[in-house]
Design a protein around this motif. Structure first.
Motif, PDB file in Angstrom:
ATOM      1  N   THR A   3     -18.393   4.001  -7.505  1.00 23.22           N
ATOM      2  CA  THR A   3     -17.302   3.014  -7.568  1.00 23.22           C
ATOM      3  C   THR A   3     -16.029   3.524  -6.895  1.00 23.22           C
ATOM      4  N   SER A   4     -15.915   4.846  -6.703  1.00 25.70           N
ATOM      5  CA  SER A   4     -14.728   5.390  -6.033  1.00 25.70           C
ATOM      6  C   SER A   4     -14.638   4.929  -4.579  1.00 25.70           C
ATOM      7  N   LEU A   5     -15.713   4.295  -4.063  1.00 19.40           N
ATOM      8  CA  LEU A   5     -15.661   3.712  -2.722  1.00 19.40           C
ATOM      9  C   LEU A   5     -14.505   2.716  -2.598  1.00 19.40           C
ATOM     10  N   VAL A   6     -14.143   2.099  -3.730  1.00 16.17           N
ATOM     11  CA  VAL A   6     -13.011   1.159  -3.736  1.00 16.17           C
ATOM     12  C   VAL A   6     -11.753   1.871  -3.233  1.00 16.17           C
ATOM     13  N   LEU A   7     -11.520   3.086  -3.709  1.00 15.88           N
ATOM     14  CA  LEU A   7     -10.357   3.860  -3.285  1.00 15.88           C
ATOM     15  C   LEU A   7     -10.491   4.298  -1.829  1.00 15.88           C
ATOM     16  N   TRP A   8     -11.661   4.815  -1.451  1.00 16.28           N
ATOM     17  CA  TRP A   8     -11.826   5.385  -0.107  1.00 16.28           C
ATOM     18  C   TRP A   8     -11.791   4.303   0.972  1.00 16.28           C
ATOM     19  N   ILE A   9     -12.337   3.139   0.671  1.00 16.26           N
ATOM     20  CA  ILE A   9     -12.231   2.022   1.632  1.00 16.26           C
ATOM     21  C   ILE A   9     -10.770   1.627   1.803  1.00 16.26           C
ATOM     22  N   GLY A  10     -10.021   1.609   0.684  1.00 14.15           N
ATOM     23  CA  GLY A  10      -8.593   1.317   0.740  1.00 14.15           C
ATOM     24  C   GLY A  10      -7.843   2.356   1.555  1.00 14.15           C
ATOM     25  N   GLU A  11      -8.222   3.621   1.424  1.00 15.16           N
ATOM     26  CA  GLU A  11      -7.572   4.689   2.175  1.00 15.16           C
ATOM     27  C   GLU A  11      -7.810   4.541   3.676  1.00 15.16           C
ATOM     28  N   ILE A  12      -9.047   4.181   4.042  1.00 19.01           N
ATOM     29  CA  ILE A  12      -9.367   3.975   5.461  1.00 19.01           C
ATOM     30  C   ILE A  12      -8.550   2.812   6.022  1.00 19.01           C
ATOM     31  N   TYR A  13      -8.460   1.722   5.251  1.00 20.98           N
ATOM     32  CA  TYR A  13      -7.685   0.552   5.674  1.00 20.98           C
ATOM     33  C   TYR A  13      -6.222   0.918   5.886  1.00 20.98           C
ATOM     34  N   ARG A  14      -5.660   1.699   4.939  1.00 22.02           N
ATOM     35  CA  ARG A  14      -4.241   2.079   5.045  1.00 22.02           C
ATOM     36  C   ARG A  14      -4.008   3.047   6.204  1.00 22.02           C
ATOM     37  N   PHE A  15      -4.980   3.922   6.453  1.00 18.98           N
ATOM     38  CA  PHE A  15      -4.860   4.850   7.571  1.00 18.98           C
ATOM     39  C   PHE A  15      -4.805   4.090   8.897  1.00 18.98           C
ATOM     40  N   ILE A  16      -5.693   3.098   9.041  1.00 23.15           N
ATOM     41  CA  ILE A  16      -5.700   2.281  10.263  1.00 23.15           C
ATOM     42  C   ILE A  16      -4.388   1.523  10.396  1.00 23.15           C
ATOM     43  N   LYS A  17      -3.862   1.023   9.272  1.00 14.75           N
ATOM     44  CA  LYS A  17      -2.607   0.266   9.289  1.00 14.75           C
ATOM     45  C   LYS A  17      -1.437   1.153   9.700  1.00 14.75           C
ATOM     46  N   ARG A  18      -1.457   2.423   9.268  1.00 16.87           N
ATOM     47  CA  ARG A  18      -0.376   3.345   9.641  1.00 16.87           C
ATOM     48  C   ARG A  18      -0.411   3.680  11.124  1.00 16.87           C
ATOM     49  N   LEU A  19      -1.597   3.605  11.734  1.00 11.53           N
ATOM     50  CA  LEU A  19      -1.736   3.919  13.155  1.00 11.53           C
ATOM     51  C   LEU A  19      -1.149   2.831  14.054  1.00 11.53           C
ATOM     52  N   LYS A  20      -1.057   1.615  13.499  1.00  9.64           N
ATOM     53  CA  LYS A  20      -0.579   0.485  14.312  1.00  9.64           C
ATOM     54  C   LYS A  20       0.917   0.603  14.552  1.00  9.64           C
TER      55      LYS A  20
END
Length: 910
Positions: free
Chosen positions: A893-910
């Motif tokens: 279930t921790s995938l919920v956190l890690w998917i969120g982290e990947i999304y935020r990382f991509i957002k910070r790159l923009k």
């Protein structure tokens, strides 16, 4: 009249006056009983929805129990909702009660002071409450004025009216030639609640108790403020949405299920149909109960309560809980000047003493003359009982001079002891100077000291002792007058100093007049009530945060404008229309003022009710108003505002009318309160996103189960654990997030804005439907596959079973239901970390290591879930899980956190 007045009233007249006009007491506000304060908490819009849910739940539970469709455990549901309501209302009530107890200690007052009055032709002392209309009262320096009245006699009388007008020293007189037309109150009238700072007087009482100006202000501060807070407005909108959605979905479910049933039945058995209709009704009611976030009120109350406690550490004593959050929505701050923007203590701003040698005295002797002249030619004293703040007793202007000496390590009392006062003329508005003749032991000479208005001391002087030497007073005063004009343009008070060494037999004071005026002028000083050091920066922060600041003061327009300039509020190119006086404000209609109210920067010569009217008009323009003040004159406005902010050393009336007391009297603390309020609102939004996601998922799971004809995999007691305990812990975790100074870069939010923003709604719907898809897929796997442990679940099963609707399927085992419940909780648990990042795309784990409170609460949620699963048994419809399955569930279930982290990382790159 004059003769009778000085004889005073006789006993019969006192009794008659008391019967006609009443006693000299303020009618205390009606203290609401404790039980009423508790029941006020039930006005919360979410609590009202919970009460409806409780009634429905009680009805359903009673029906099922008495029809023997369920055991007594069915009553856990209504009991849980009842506990949720009790906790949410009780916690808020207890925190506010404790805050009010602290406030009562802060606000103790003593009304047992005695006053000298003339009665039956004799001077006697009576208590303040016993003074009646018609009494003749004798006042001396330092006395509080016990009632409103007309002066009969006044000698050198100066009154501190800062509690009513903001003016620390106003000259009062019976001489009509010296009346000041621009004064807030007539020059021959004195007001209850003000104090005599210099001189003495006799006055006749014309108003007592509630009829006095002080009493009117006090009563105005007790008028109930029925203005809704921004949070209440937003929560009402949320409650309305929850009610509409839950009732709408329940009615839709009812209609669809009945349509399916009746269209599928060729031959209707009405007994079976009745049972089916009743079951459908129960499901619909259950759906309503599940959709209501029982933990929301408790969570908001806890967030507010924690903020109350933490704000106290930053010198903000919060009495009314919602004021914590309301500060974050403030769009206008109406501030008093004296004691709020300024220090409420006159200080020497600049001195120009020209201490050069003349024919008779050395520079050292002239220095002694300056110091001795300031010390002995004064009626003021300094109170050193509080070393952190020296208090002036007497005239504030004279006190400023004594403070100037103290800062230079000069003991003014020692200087007085070394000089024998031979004659003295005290300051009066008529003379505009004070003169004292002493025998100076320091110089062993007889000296006349004079201080007063510079134009007076210059006119008395033959010579001016300047840095260039002795010059003629007539030809050499031009430069001095230009310098004085600069001081006066900055709203400073100016004083001139002169002296003369006398022959031992020389008479210079005769018949109350100075008969020898050939003095030597030795200097001038500029005195002002200085702006607090932190105010300018704090005002700038407010303006950067989109908050409009308005000065509302009883001071003159010139003084108010200068203070506005010093704090950066009034610009050199500002139009005169941005300043208005109290009389001008009163003359205008509401319609006229509404057109210019948002642009106004300063209201000068304002009376107490002007401030309240200003607040009401700003609220009509949809502004969220905070009012700061320390005087009784501020009380009605403090009460009328959405947030009233009183100063810690303010009057009792001001503090009673306020929602927050600023203990350190600092405007910076007010800015911190705004930052706390905005950060708190963000934390509440974070929690709402988390909580509403939980309830959306639960509601959809129940709804899907109802349409598929299956029982809900989540029981009511499980949902109560999630809503009451886990969500409350989650709210505490999010409330523990520290305030962020970046919120001060944003504009104030509007009360009309929906508390769930568009971005929040998208995340709630997106995450919610993803969770529902995962949980529904899990249910399908349990139905069609043989699962005894988590490791039996394969990803391929999700794809092959997701849309499988065979007539034959496996009944869900207790172990499967326990895994389902735990996975549901852990999905929400990991989403809690994502909720931290609602307003910032930074990592959810950023700066989290230092937040011990967050980690402690996170640990409690996991431990609590393990305890429920291990020991919950029948009550929670669970059985213990193996350690291996616990690890699998937590990690997967921790995938919920890690998917969120990947999304935020991509957002910070923009």
């Amino acid at each position: 009249m004059q003769n009778r007045a000085h004889r005073g009233l006789n006993d019969a007249q006192v009794a008659e006056s008391r019967k006609k006009y009443g006693m000299n007491v303020l009618k205390p506000p009606k203290k609401r009983p404790v039980w009423m304060l508790f029941f006020e908490k039930f006005n919360d819009p979410i609590i009202k929805i919970l009460l409806i849910a409780l009634a429905l739940s009680v009805g359903v539970s009673c029906y099922q129990y008495f029809k023997e469709l369920a055991a007594s455990a069915i009553f856990f549901e209504p009991f849980g909702i009842f506990v949720a309501i009790l906790l949410a209302t009780g916690v808020g009530f207890i925190f506010e009660l404790n805050a009010n107890k602290k406030f009562d200690i802060l606000n103790k007052v003593n009304d047992d002071q005695l006053f000298k009055v003339i009665r039956n032709g004799n001077i006697t002392e009576i208590m303040k409450k016993d003074i009646v209309v018609g009494d003749v009262v004798i006042l001396d320096t330092g006395d509080e004025i016990p009632a409103d009245g007309i002066l009969l006699e006044a000698v050198s009388l100066q009154v501190n009216e800062s509690t009513l007008t903001g003016e620390p020293a106003i000259s009062k007189t019976t001489d009509e030639r010296n009346f000041k037309n621009e004064a807030t109150y007539p020059s021959n009238e004195v007001m209850k609640g003000t104090t005599v700072v210099d001189g003495h007087a006799i006055f006749q009482v014309v108003k007592v108790g509630d009829a006095t100006e002080y009493g009117k202000v006090y009563q105005g501060s007790q008028i109930e403020n029925d203005t809704d807070t921004p949070l209440n407005i937003q929560l009402s909108g949320l409650a309305g949405l929850i009610a509409k959605l839950s009732y709408g979905i329940a009615i839709t479910l009812l209609i669809v299920r009945l349509l399916i049933y009746f269209t599928a039945q060729a031959d209707i058995n009405w007994l079976d149909a009745g049972v089916y209709i009743l079951d459908t009704l129960m499901i619909a009611i259950t759906l309503v109960v599940v959709s209501v976030p029982e933990g929301l009120p408790m969570s908001i109350v806890l967030s507010l309560a924690l903020s109350m406690k933490r704000m106290l550490a930053t010198n903000n004593l919060v009495r009314k809980m919602h004021a914590c959050e309301t500060m974050g929505a403030v769009s206008v701050i109406c501030t008093d000047k004296t004691g709020t923007l300024t220090q409420n203590q006159m200080q020497v701003h600049k001195t120009d003493f020209w201490a050069l040698q003349d024919q008779e005295l050395s520079e050292d002797d002239l220095s002694k003359i300056i110091k001795e002249g300031i010390a002995v030619n004064s009626t003021a004293y300094l109170d050193f009982s509080n070393p952190d703040k020296i208090k002036v007793l007497g005239n504030p202007t004279e006190g400023a001079l004594l403070l100037w000496l103290h800062e230079r390590n000069e003991n003014y009392l020692l200087l007085r002891e070394n000089a024998e006062i031979l004659e003295q003329l005290t300051f009066s508005t008529e003379r505009k100077f004070m003169a004292t003749v002493v025998h100076s032991n320091l110089l062993n000479k007889k000296i006349l000291y004079v201080k007063g208005a510079p134009e007076i001391t210059l006119s008395m002087s033959d010579n001016i002792l300047t840095e260039k030497g002795m010059i003629n007073a007539v030809t050499g005063r031009g430069d001095i007058e230009r310098e004085l004009l600069q001081f006066q343009e900055k709203a400073m008070r100016t004083l001139g100093f002169a002296y003369k060494i006398l022959d031992d037999d020389k008479v210079c004071i005769q018949g109350g007049k100075l008969v020898d005026e050939k003095l030597t002028c030795i200097g001038v000083v500029a005195i002002a009530d200085p702006v607090r050091k932190d105010v300018s920066e704090a005002i700038q922060k407010c303006m950067n945060a989109g908050i409009t600041v308005k000065i509302v003061t009883g001071d003159t327009p010139g003084t108010a404008k200068e203070i506005g300039r010093q704090i950066g509020l009034w610009k050199n190119d500002d139009r005169d229309e941005l300043l208005i006086t109290g009389p001008e404000f009163t003359e205008k209609s509401d319609e006229e003022l509404l057109d210019q109210i948002l642009d106004l920067k300063i209201i000068a010569r304002a009376r107490p009710m002007d401030k309240e009217r200003l607040v009401r008009l700003l609220q009509q323009k949809n502004q969220v108003v905070a009012v700061t003040g320390d005087g009784t004159n501020d009380a009605p406005a403090l009460n009328a505002a959405q947030v009233g902010l009183s100063m810690g050393d303010g009057t009792r009336v001001a503090k009673e009318a306020s929602a927050i007391t600023i203990l350190d009297n600092s405007f910076t603390s007010i800015v911190r309160a705004v930052m706390w309020g905005r950060s708190l609102h963000r934390n509440i939004q974070r929690f709402l996103m988390f909580q509403v996601t939980v309830n959306l998922v639960a509601c959809l799971i129940v709804l899907i189960g109802a349409f598929l004809g299956a029982e809900s995999p989540l029981t009511v007691t499980q949902m109560l654990w999630v809503n009451l305990i886990m969500d409350t812990f989650a709210a505490m975790a999010l409330a523990s997030l520290p305030p962020n100074e970046k919120v001060m870069n944003n504009k104030p939010r509007k009360s009309s804005d929906f508390i769930i923003s568009k971005a929040m709604m998208l995340r709630i719907i997106g995450i919610g439907f993803c969770f529902v898809a995962v949980l529904f897929g899990l249910l399908q796997v349990f139905k069609y596959e043989n699962v005894t442990t988590f490791s039996d679940i394969k990803l391929s099963y999700f794809f092959q079973d997701f849309l499988r609707f065979d007539m034959i399927s496996n009944a869900l085992t207790s172990y499967e239901l326990t895994m389902f419940f735990t996975i549901f909780v852990m999905l929400q648990f990991w989403n809690l970390f994502n909720a931290r990042t609602l307003f910032d795309p930074k990592s959810a784990l950023a700066n989290i290591v230092q937040n011990r409170t967050f980690w402690a609460i996170v640990a409690l949620i996991i431990v609590g879930q393990m305890i429920i699963v291990t020991f919950g048994g029948e009550m929670f419809n669970v059985q213990p899980l193996s350690l291996k399955d616990w690890i699998y569930i937590i990690v997967s279930t921790s995938l919920v956190l890690w998917i969120g982290e990947i999304y935020r990382f991509i957002k910070r790159l923009k």
